[in-house]
Design a protein around this motif. Sequence first.
Motif, PDB file in Angstrom:
ATOM      1  N   HIS A  14     101.121  39.792 112.235  1.00 29.89           N
ATOM      2  CA  HIS A  14     100.801  38.840 113.302  1.00 29.89           C
ATOM      3  C   HIS A  14     102.037  38.522 114.132  1.00 29.89           C
ATOM      4  O   HIS A  14     103.168  38.804 113.736  1.00 29.89           O
ATOM      5  CB  HIS A  14     100.216  37.552 112.720  1.00 29.89           C
ATOM      6  N   TYR A  15     101.767  37.929 115.288  1.00 27.63           N
ATOM      7  CA  TYR A  15     102.820  37.451 116.173  1.00 27.63           C
ATOM      8  C   TYR A  15     102.501  35.993 116.470  1.00 27.63           C
ATOM      9  O   TYR A  15     101.374  35.674 116.862  1.00 27.63           O
ATOM     10  CB  TYR A  15     102.844  38.267 117.468  1.00 27.63           C
ATOM     11  N   THR A  16     103.471  35.098 116.261  1.00 34.02           N
ATOM     12  CA  THR A  16     103.243  33.667 116.447  1.00 34.02           C
ATOM     13  C   THR A  16     104.440  33.043 117.153  1.00 34.02           C
ATOM     14  O   THR A  16     105.589  33.392 116.845  1.00 34.02           O
ATOM     15  CB  THR A  16     103.034  32.964 115.089  1.00 34.02           C
ATOM     16  N   VAL A  17     104.148  32.157 118.099  1.00 32.35           N
ATOM     17  CA  VAL A  17     105.183  31.394 118.802  1.00 32.35           C
ATOM     18  C   VAL A  17     104.860  29.909 118.697  1.00 32.35           C
ATOM     19  O   VAL A  17     103.723  29.528 118.424  1.00 32.35           O
ATOM     20  CB  VAL A  17     105.313  31.812 120.287  1.00 32.35           C
ATOM     21  N   GLU A  18     105.875  29.089 118.910  1.00 30.78           N
ATOM     22  CA  GLU A  18     105.697  27.635 118.926  1.00 30.78           C
ATOM     23  C   GLU A  18     105.950  27.124 120.334  1.00 30.78           C
ATOM     24  O   GLU A  18     106.730  27.700 121.084  1.00 30.78           O
ATOM     25  CB  GLU A  18     106.674  26.972 117.962  1.00 30.78           C
ATOM     26  N   THR A  19     105.289  26.026 120.666  1.00 30.01           N
ATOM     27  CA  THR A  19     105.480  25.413 121.972  1.00 30.01           C
ATOM     28  C   THR A  19     105.493  23.893 121.839  1.00 30.01           C
ATOM     29  O   THR A  19     104.887  23.348 120.914  1.00 30.01           O
ATOM     30  CB  THR A  19     104.379  25.853 122.964  1.00 30.01           C
ATOM     31  N   SER A  20     106.135  23.255 122.774  1.00 22.45           N
ATOM     32  CA  SER A  20     106.132  21.788 122.801  1.00 22.45           C
ATOM     33  C   SER A  20     104.900  21.258 123.531  1.00 22.45           C
ATOM     34  O   SER A  20     104.667  20.053 123.558  1.00 22.45           O
ATOM     35  CB  SER A  20     107.410  21.263 123.459  1.00 22.45           C
ATOM     36  N   LYS A  21     104.106  22.146 124.111  1.00 26.77           N
ATOM     37  CA  LYS A  21     102.882  21.734 124.792  1.00 26.77           C
ATOM     38  C   LYS A  21     101.871  21.208 123.769  1.00 26.77           C
ATOM     39  O   LYS A  21     101.890  21.583 122.604  1.00 26.77           O
ATOM     40  CB  LYS A  21     102.275  22.917 125.551  1.00 26.77           C
ATOM     41  N   THR A  22     100.972  20.359 124.246  1.00 28.81           N
ATOM     42  CA  THR A  22      99.855  19.956 123.394  1.00 28.81           C
ATOM     43  C   THR A  22      98.949  21.164 123.208  1.00 28.81           C
ATOM     44  O   THR A  22      99.044  22.156 123.950  1.00 28.81           O
ATOM     45  CB  THR A  22      99.033  18.819 124.025  1.00 28.81           C
TER      46      THR A  22
END
Length: 128
Positions: free
Chosen positions: A3-11
């Motif tokens: 898998h490929y996963t990213v994090e964001t500060s967006k809701t």
Amino acid sequence: MFHYTVETSKTLDEAVEALQAELKEEKFGVLWDFNVKDTLQNKGFDFDTTYRILEVCNPGEAKSILEKNSLASYFLPCKVVVYEQEGQTKIGMPKPTALIGFLEDSELNDQAKDIEERMAACMDKVAQ
């Protein structure tokens, strides 16, 4: 890794909206937006984690892949999951290259790699 996963500060909702816009630029549309939490709660199950599973498709790519190998239908449409974990919004997908690799077809592998790179780029833009 499959898998490929990213994090964001967006809701979560902001991330879904931004992701839909980015995917549209790459000619991917969202066929279905499945809200797991709401569905489970509506069925009488307590579930507090918000998950949105997006079924994503580029019709031209899907047609081309399916014409080459009908077993690829097991992996279509692509899924992108947007969820919250420990106060952080995450965006992830199973890698198309990992899935299509089960078919052992180098031509499809190249096509899946291109799709994966384009979808990952969309996710990366949303994460910024």
